[in-house]
Write a protein that holds these residues in place. Structure first.
Motif, mmCIF file in Angstrom:
data_model
loop_
_atom_site.group_PDB
_atom_site.id
_atom_site.type_symbol
_atom_site.label_atom_id
_atom_site.label_comp_id
_atom_site.label_asym_id
_atom_site.label_seq_id
_atom_site.Cartn_x
_atom_site.Cartn_y
_atom_site.Cartn_z
ATOM 1 N N LEU A 291 0.830 -1.206 0.000
ATOM 2 C CA LEU A 291 0.000 0.000 0.000
ATOM 3 C C LEU A 291 0.861 1.251 0.000
ATOM 4 O O LEU A 291 1.870 1.328 0.696
ATOM 5 C CB LEU A 291 -0.928 0.011 1.215
ATOM 6 N N GLY A 292 0.447 2.223 -0.783
ATOM 7 C CA GLY A 292 1.111 3.519 -0.807
ATOM 8 C C GLY A 292 0.090 4.629 -0.683
ATOM 9 O O GLY A 292 -1.132 4.385 -0.703
ATOM 10 N N PHE A 293 0.585 5.849 -0.560
ATOM 11 C CA PHE A 293 -0.292 7.001 -0.331
ATOM 12 C C PHE A 293 0.224 8.194 -1.142
ATOM 13 O O PHE A 293 1.430 8.405 -1.238
ATOM 14 C CB PHE A 293 -0.301 7.403 1.148
ATOM 15 N N PHE A 294 -0.687 8.962 -1.697
ATOM 16 C CA PHE A 294 -0.297 10.241 -2.286
ATOM 17 C C PHE A 294 -1.450 11.237 -2.129
ATOM 18 O O PHE A 294 -2.617 10.837 -2.019
ATOM 19 C CB PHE A 294 0.138 10.101 -3.755
ATOM 20 N N PRO A 295 -1.125 12.537 -2.087
ATOM 21 C CA PRO A 295 -2.189 13.534 -1.947
ATOM 22 C C PRO A 295 -3.137 13.501 -3.140
ATOM 23 O O PRO A 295 -2.733 13.157 -4.262
ATOM 24 C CB PRO A 295 -1.421 14.866 -1.894
ATOM 25 N N VAL A 296 -4.376 13.861 -2.919
ATOM 26 C CA VAL A 296 -5.319 13.995 -4.029
ATOM 27 C C VAL A 296 -4.745 15.018 -5.008
ATOM 28 O O VAL A 296 -4.442 16.152 -4.618
ATOM 29 C CB VAL A 296 -6.700 14.454 -3.520
ATOM 30 N N PRO A 297 -4.541 14.651 -6.267
ATOM 31 C CA PRO A 297 -3.932 15.589 -7.216
ATOM 32 C C PRO A 297 -4.814 16.805 -7.485
ATOM 33 O O PRO A 297 -6.051 16.731 -7.428
ATOM 34 C CB PRO A 297 -3.757 14.743 -8.489
ATOM 35 N N GLY A 298 -4.165 17.914 -7.796
ATOM 36 C CA GLY A 298 -4.874 19.132 -8.141
ATOM 37 C C GLY A 298 -4.853 19.379 -9.638
ATOM 38 O O GLY A 298 -4.298 18.592 -10.411
ATOM 39 N N PRO A 299 -5.432 20.477 -10.083
ATOM 40 C CA PRO A 299 -5.433 20.791 -11.520
ATOM 41 C C PRO A 299 -4.030 20.954 -12.093
ATOM 42 O O PRO A 299 -3.783 20.634 -13.256
ATOM 43 C CB PRO A 299 -6.222 22.106 -11.589
ATOM 44 N N THR A 300 -3.085 21.449 -11.300
ATOM 45 C CA THR A 300 -1.705 21.618 -11.734
ATOM 46 C C THR A 300 -0.779 20.957 -10.724
ATOM 47 O O THR A 300 -1.181 20.627 -9.600
ATOM 48 C CB THR A 300 -1.344 23.103 -11.861
ATOM 49 N N ALA A 301 0.480 20.780 -11.129
ATOM 50 C CA ALA A 301 1.436 20.046 -10.288
ATOM 51 C C ALA A 301 2.035 20.894 -9.176
ATOM 52 O O ALA A 301 2.756 20.365 -8.323
ATOM 53 C CB ALA A 301 2.559 19.487 -11.156
ATOM 54 N N ASP A 302 1.734 22.190 -9.147
ATOM 55 C CA ASP A 302 2.385 23.045 -8.158
ATOM 56 C C ASP A 302 1.807 22.886 -6.758
ATOM 57 O O ASP A 302 2.446 23.283 -5.777
ATOM 58 C CB ASP A 302 2.327 24.516 -8.576
ATOM 59 N N ARG A 303 0.625 22.297 -6.635
ATOM 60 C CA ARG A 303 0.061 22.050 -5.309
ATOM 61 C C ARG A 303 -0.982 20.950 -5.384
ATOM 62 O O ARG A 303 -1.595 20.740 -6.435
ATOM 63 C CB ARG A 303 -0.555 23.316 -4.720
ATOM 64 N N PRO A 304 -1.186 20.212 -4.265
ATOM 65 C CA PRO A 304 -2.203 19.153 -4.262
ATOM 66 C C PRO A 304 -3.603 19.722 -4.429
ATOM 67 O O PRO A 304 -3.827 20.939 -4.341
ATOM 68 C CB PRO A 304 -2.025 18.517 -2.872
ATOM 69 N N GLY A 305 -4.545 18.831 -4.648
ATOM 70 C CA GLY A 305 -5.930 19.246 -4.770
ATOM 71 C C GLY A 305 -6.533 19.633 -3.433
ATOM 72 O O GLY A 305 -6.028 19.277 -2.366
ATOM 73 N N SER A 306 -7.618 20.366 -3.485
ATOM 74 C CA SER A 306 -8.341 20.747 -2.272
ATOM 75 C C SER A 306 -9.012 19.517 -1.668
ATOM 76 O O SER A 306 -9.448 18.620 -2.390
ATOM 77 C CB SER A 306 -9.405 21.808 -2.588
ATOM 78 N N VAL A 307 -9.093 19.488 -0.353
ATOM 79 C CA VAL A 307 -9.720 18.370 0.341
ATOM 80 C C VAL A 307 -10.556 18.885 1.499
ATOM 81 O O VAL A 307 -10.274 19.956 2.059
ATOM 82 C CB VAL A 307 -8.664 17.373 0.894
ATOM 83 N N PHE A 308 -11.571 18.122 1.839
ATOM 84 C CA PHE A 308 -12.345 18.429 3.038
ATOM 85 C C PHE A 308 -11.493 18.099 4.263
ATOM 86 O O PHE A 308 -10.943 17.006 4.365
ATOM 87 C CB PHE A 308 -13.643 17.631 3.078
ATOM 88 N N THR A 309 -11.371 19.046 5.169
ATOM 89 C CA THR A 309 -10.581 18.852 6.384
ATOM 90 C C THR A 309 -11.512 18.582 7.558
ATOM 91 O O THR A 309 -12.381 19.390 7.876
ATOM 92 C CB THR A 309 -9.725 20.090 6.700
ATOM 93 N N GLY A 310 -11.304 17.443 8.191
ATOM 94 C CA GLY A 310 -11.970 17.152 9.449
ATOM 95 C C GLY A 310 -10.992 17.348 10.588
ATOM 96 O O GLY A 310 -9.807 17.601 10.383
ATOM 97 N N GLY A 311 -11.452 17.229 11.789
ATOM 98 C CA GLY A 311 -10.577 17.419 12.938
ATOM 99 C C GLY A 311 -11.296 18.128 14.051
ATOM 100 O O GLY A 311 -12.528 18.140 14.101
#
Length: 426
Positions: A291-311
Motif C-alpha cells: 500500500l502507498g499514499f499520495f495527496p489527491v492531485p490538483g489541476p496543476t502540479a504546483d500544489r495538491p488538490g483541495s480536500v475536506f478537512t476534518g478534525g
C-alpha cells in the motif's frame, strides 16, 4: 463534524472513562481547570504526559481532563454553555475548555456562550499560520471562537504492485495524469479506482479546485451553489473519475465500507484517510508492504488538490470561572511542542502547515499533511447541519451519474440547499 474522519486511530476504550483521568488539586491555592476532550482524540499516555508537563510548568493549576463520547455531545455542550457559573452539566463540573468538531463550532456560536478568542489567536497563537480547514469554521463574522487543534483529511491509498504492473511509475500529481493513470489501471484485472457515487466530501474538493462552492453567502443569506459553472466542472471531473471503476452510483463510501471492498484485492485506488489502511490490512494481511499514499492531485502540479478537512477545535465557554487557566490550556495544547507531539502520537496533521515535519516519517500522514495545506471545510453557518441531515448533494450526484442532465440536477439540488439553509435551528 458530523461524520468523523478518525479511522486514523484505535485506542482501547477500556483505558478511557467518562470521569477525570487525572487527580484534582489538593488545595494550597491551586486552581483546577476542567477540560472536556473527546474519546479517542488523544491516547491516555499522551494525556498523562501532557498533564504532568502542564502542572509542572503551571504551578498554580491542576488539570481535570474528562473524556466525552461523540454520541450525544451536542446537547451536552449546549447545556454546559447555557449553565450559570457554579452550576453543573449533567452531574459534572462545568468545563473551562471543550474539544469540538471543527464544523460544529458555528452551531455553538449561534447559540451564544463562547469566549471571543480573536485577540489571543492573533497575538500569541500564530493564527495567520493555521490550516484553513480548521481555522475558517472556527471563525464567524470575523470573530475567532474555535482554536485549531488537529486535522485529518483524505488522500489516495493505492496498490503499489498494481501501479507497477500498469506501468505507472510515480504517483500522479495532476488531475490529467490521474485520469490517464487510472484509465490504464482500469484496463487490468482490478478496478482503476473504487469511488462510490455519493462521496460528497471528495466531490467538494473538486468543486473547490475549480473555484466553486457548495453554498455561498449572498444578500444576507446562504444559497446553494452547485449550479455555478465552476461547481459543474468539479462534478464533471468526479463523473469521469468515478466511471473508471465499479463504485455504486446510489451509495456512499460507507455502504459498503470501502475498506472491505479494497481488502478483497480487486481495486487499485480509493480516496480515504490514511488510517483506513489499518482496517484494510487487518482484513487482508497479504497486502502488507503493497500500500502507498499520495495527496489527491490538483489541476496543476504546483500544489495538491483541495480536500475536506476534518478534525477538532478547542473552545472556551464564556461562563468559565477561570479564563486565565483555560487560555493556558489552549495555549499549551495547540502550541508547537504538544501539537507536534499529538500529531506524532496519533497520526494527525498538526494545526499549522509549517509543523508538517513532525509527521514526515509516516508516508500516509505526510501525504495527508501536504493535502491539508489546501484543506477546506463546509460552509460556516449553523444551518449546514440541516443540509447534511437531508443531503441533497448525494441525490444530485446519483442523478448525474445515472445519466441525468447535470445543469438541471444541479439547479434542483441548489434550490433544496437554499431552502434548508433558511431553516432556523432551535
Amino acid at each position: 463534524m458530523r461524520r468523523r474522519l478518525l479511522a486514523l486511530v484505535c485506542v482501547s476504550a477500556s483505558l478511557l472513562t467518562g470521569c477525570g483521568l487525572m487527580p484534582q488539586g489538593d488545595g494550597g491555592g491551586r486552581r483546577t481547570v476542567t477540560v472536556w476532550l473527546m474519546k479517542d482524540s488523544a491516547s491516555p499516555d499522551f494525556l498523562r504526559r501532557f498533564t504532568e508537563d502542564f502542572e509542572r510548568t503551571h504551578t498554580d493549576l491542576d488539570l481535570d481532563i474528562r473524556i466525552q463520547e461523540w454520541t450525544g455531545i451536542g446537547p451536552k455542550v449546549q447545556a454546559a454553555l447555557k449553565a450559570g457559573s457554579g452550576e453543573s452539566a449533567a452531574g459534572e463540573d462545568l468545563p473551562d475548555v471543550i474539544e469540538v468538531g471543527n464544523t460544529q463550532v458555528p452551531q455553538y456560536v449561534d447559540k451564544g456562550g463562547l469566549l471571543d478568542l480573536t485577540l489571543e489567536s492573533l497575538r500569541d497563537w500564530g493564527g495567520d499560520r493555521w490550516l484553513p480547514g480548521l481555522a475558517e469554521p472556527g471563525r464567524l463574522r470575523g470573530t475567532q471562537y474555535g482554536i485549531p487543534w488537529y486535522a485529518a483529511n483524505r488522500v489516495v491509498i493505492y496498490r503499489k504492485d498494481l501501479f507497477a504492473e500498469a506501468g505507472v511509475k510515480t504517483p500522479p500529481r495532476t488531475r490529467a495524469e490521474w485520469l490517464d493513470a487510472t484509465a490504464r489501471l482500469d484496463e487490468g484485472p482490478a478496478q482503476g479506482i473504487y469511488l462510490a457515487g455519493q462521496d460528497w466530501y471528495t466531490l467538494s474538493g473538486f468543486i473547490w479546485d475549480e473555484g466553486g462552492e457548495l453554498a455561498e453567502e449572498r444578500d444576507g443569506g446562504w444559497k446553494g451553489a452547485l449550479d455555478t459553472p465552476a461547481a459543474l466542472r468539479g462534478m464533471d471531473f468526479y463523473r469521469r473519475l468515478q466511471a473508471l471503476g465499479e463504485g455504486p452510483v446510489a451509495a456512499d463510501e460507507e455502504h459498503p465500507p470501502q475498506a472491505d471492498v479494497f481488502a478483497r484485492g480487486a481495486v487499485a485506488q480509493i480516496i480515504a484517510v490514511p488510517g483506513l489502511a489499518r482496517a484494510i490490512l487487518a482484513q487482508n494481511p497479504d497486502l502488507e508492504g503493497k500500500l502507498g499514499f499520495f495527496p489527491v492531485p490538483g489541476p496543476t502540479a504546483d500544489r495538491p488538490g483541495s480536500v475536506f478537512t476534518g478534525g477538532s477545535d478547542l473552545i472556551v465557554p464564556r461562563n468559565t470561572d477561570d479564563r486565565e487557566g483555560a487560555l493556558a490550556v489552549v495555549d499549551a495544547l495547540t502550541g508547537e511542542k504538544w501539537n507536534s507531539e499529538l500529531a506524532r502520537t496519533m497520526d494527525y496533521v498538526p494545526n499549522k502547515a509549517d509543523l508538517a515535519d513532525a509527521v514526515a516519517g509516516e508516508e500516509g500522514v505526510a501525504a495527508m499533511a501536504k493535502g491539508a495545506a489546501q484543506g477546506r471545510a463546509t460552509p460556516s453557518t449553523p444551518e449546514w447541519a440541516v443540509v447534511e441531515a437531508d443531503n441533497p448533494i448525494k441525490a444530485y450526484m446519483t442523478a448525474v451519474l445515472s445519466g441525468g442532465d447535470p445543469e438541471t440536477e444541479a439547479r434542483k439540488a441548489s434550490r433544496r440547499i437554499t431552502e434548508l439553509l433558511q431553516v432556523t435551528l432551535n
